[in-house]
Design an enzyme around this catalytic site. Structure first.
Site, short mmCIF file in Angstrom:
data_model
loop_
_atom_site.label_atom_id
_atom_site.label_comp_id
_atom_site.label_asym_id
_atom_site.label_seq_id
_atom_site.Cartn_x
_atom_site.Cartn_y
_atom_site.Cartn_z
N ASN A 87 33.32 49.07 58.76
CA ASN A 87 32.83 50.24 58.03
C ASN A 87 32.61 51.43 58.96
O ASN A 87 32.79 52.58 58.56
CB ASN A 87 31.55 49.90 57.28
N SER B 23 35.53 43.33 51.79
CA SER B 23 36.08 44.67 51.64
C SER B 23 37.19 44.64 50.60
O SER B 23 37.99 43.72 50.56
CB SER B 23 36.63 45.18 52.98
N LYS C 111 32.24 43.13 59.58
CA LYS C 111 32.33 44.08 58.46
C LYS C 111 31.61 45.39 58.81
O LYS C 111 32.04 46.48 58.41
CB LYS C 111 31.71 43.46 57.21
N GLU D 193 35.89 52.91 59.36
CA GLU D 193 36.19 53.59 58.10
C GLU D 193 35.58 54.99 58.07
O GLU D 193 36.21 55.96 57.65
CB GLU D 193 35.66 52.74 56.95
#
Length: 307
Positions: free
Chosen positions: A168, A112, A164, A171
């Site tokens: 996300n 990231s 990850k 996010e």
């Protein structure tokens, strides 16, 4: 350290430069000969000392799989392949098993940092055996923001990309919350400068974040965001996060809603809301808009009527 890097796009190209600045010898390969250091995967592998470490930064899915299959025929015992793309963690397990048949190690690494990573460093979430991680560690140290943060050995193979993926998903939810707050502030007539309101949140508040900084940058560049269409794709990781939540019976209300909001953004007209309007008209006589009248005031004949 010598390392091979396959895929020199926006992320890979900047990663090559950051590693070189840290003193690593990087041999890069890309289908674009203008940015590639070598003309083939074979040439890349030949230039690396053993144990060879090759980092793959190509699109997830078939491109990554084809690259790893090719490397399996070029590398040997003790070498390591790193998948730094946005692969699904279930693919990592397959790739690791296939490479293990030739005693080649495999590390999955969620990365990231986007286009800002060259200067700011990258957050790295790695999965794999400790011995394989150790062979790649100088590259992790060169790419991370500093020596104290930004890197984690998250667990076994797949743990890096799984971490990850969840990152996300979070996010998605954070962006959706900022976006909904932005729309409300823009809609009311009492707030004179929405951009300055968001800017005031950047220090001293619990909602400050880099995403907030980027939103303020966007609003300063394009007040009202008039140059941007309200259409948002999803990279796949938001979907995978929700699917993993379902598989593990983990309630994930906010991230799921943020994913569905992206689907809504792609509709010129929502079939679901058309059905809602039709039902309201049927049971309550509520006013509806003809398709050509979209944008006109469609207030109910009597706002006190039940919904």
């Amino acid at each position: 350290m010598h390392i091979g890097l396959i895929g020199l796009g926006k992320m890979g190209g900047n990663m090559r430069e950051r590693m070189r600045k840290a003193g690593l010898t990087v041999v890069g390969y890309d289908r674009d000969p203008l940015v590639s250091d070598v003309g083939s995967l074979e040439e890349l592998v030949e230039q690396l000392p053993s144990p060879k470490v090759v980092w793959v930064m190509v699109p997830a899915g078939d491109p990554t799989r084809a690259t790893i299959i090719a490397l399996a025929d070029l590398l040997g015992e003790g070498d390591v392949v790193v998948d730094g793309g946005n692969s699904r963690w279930t693919d990592d397990e397959k790739h690791a098993a296939e490479l293990a048949e030739k005693n080649i190690g495999f590390v999955d690494c969620g990365v990231s940092g986007g286009v800002w990573g060259l200067d700011n460093g990258y957050a790295l979430m790695a999965g794999g055996d400790a011995d394989d991680i150790a062979k790649v560690q100088p590259a992790f140290d060169a790419l991370r923001p500093d020596e104290k943060s930004g890197f984690v050995h998250a667990g076994r193979v797949g743990a890096g990309h799984f971490s990850k993926m969840v990152h996300n998903g979070i996010e998605y939810a954070m962006m959706q919350a900022y976006a909904e707050g932005y729309e409300l502030l823009e809609t009311v007539d009492m707030v004179d400068n929405v951009t300055e309101v968001f800017d005031s949140w950047r220090t001293g508040t619990v909602v400050r974040s880099w995403l907030l900084d980027l939103l303020v940058n966007a609003l300063e560049d394009d007040p009202g965001l008039s140059k941007i269409r309200g259409y948002a794709e999803d990279s796949g990781e938001g979907r995978w996060t929700v699917e993993a939540a379902i598989d593990n019976a983990v309630p994930m209300h906010t991230i799921a809603a943020a994913l569905f909001a992206r689907f809504t953004s792609r509709q010129d007209e929502s079939p679901a809301m058309q059905a809602v309007a039709a039902m309201r008209q049927q049971f309550g006589g509520h006013a509806v808009q003809a398709a050509k009248d979209v944008g006109l005031d469609a207030a109910d004949p009597d706002p006190s009527d039940p919904v």
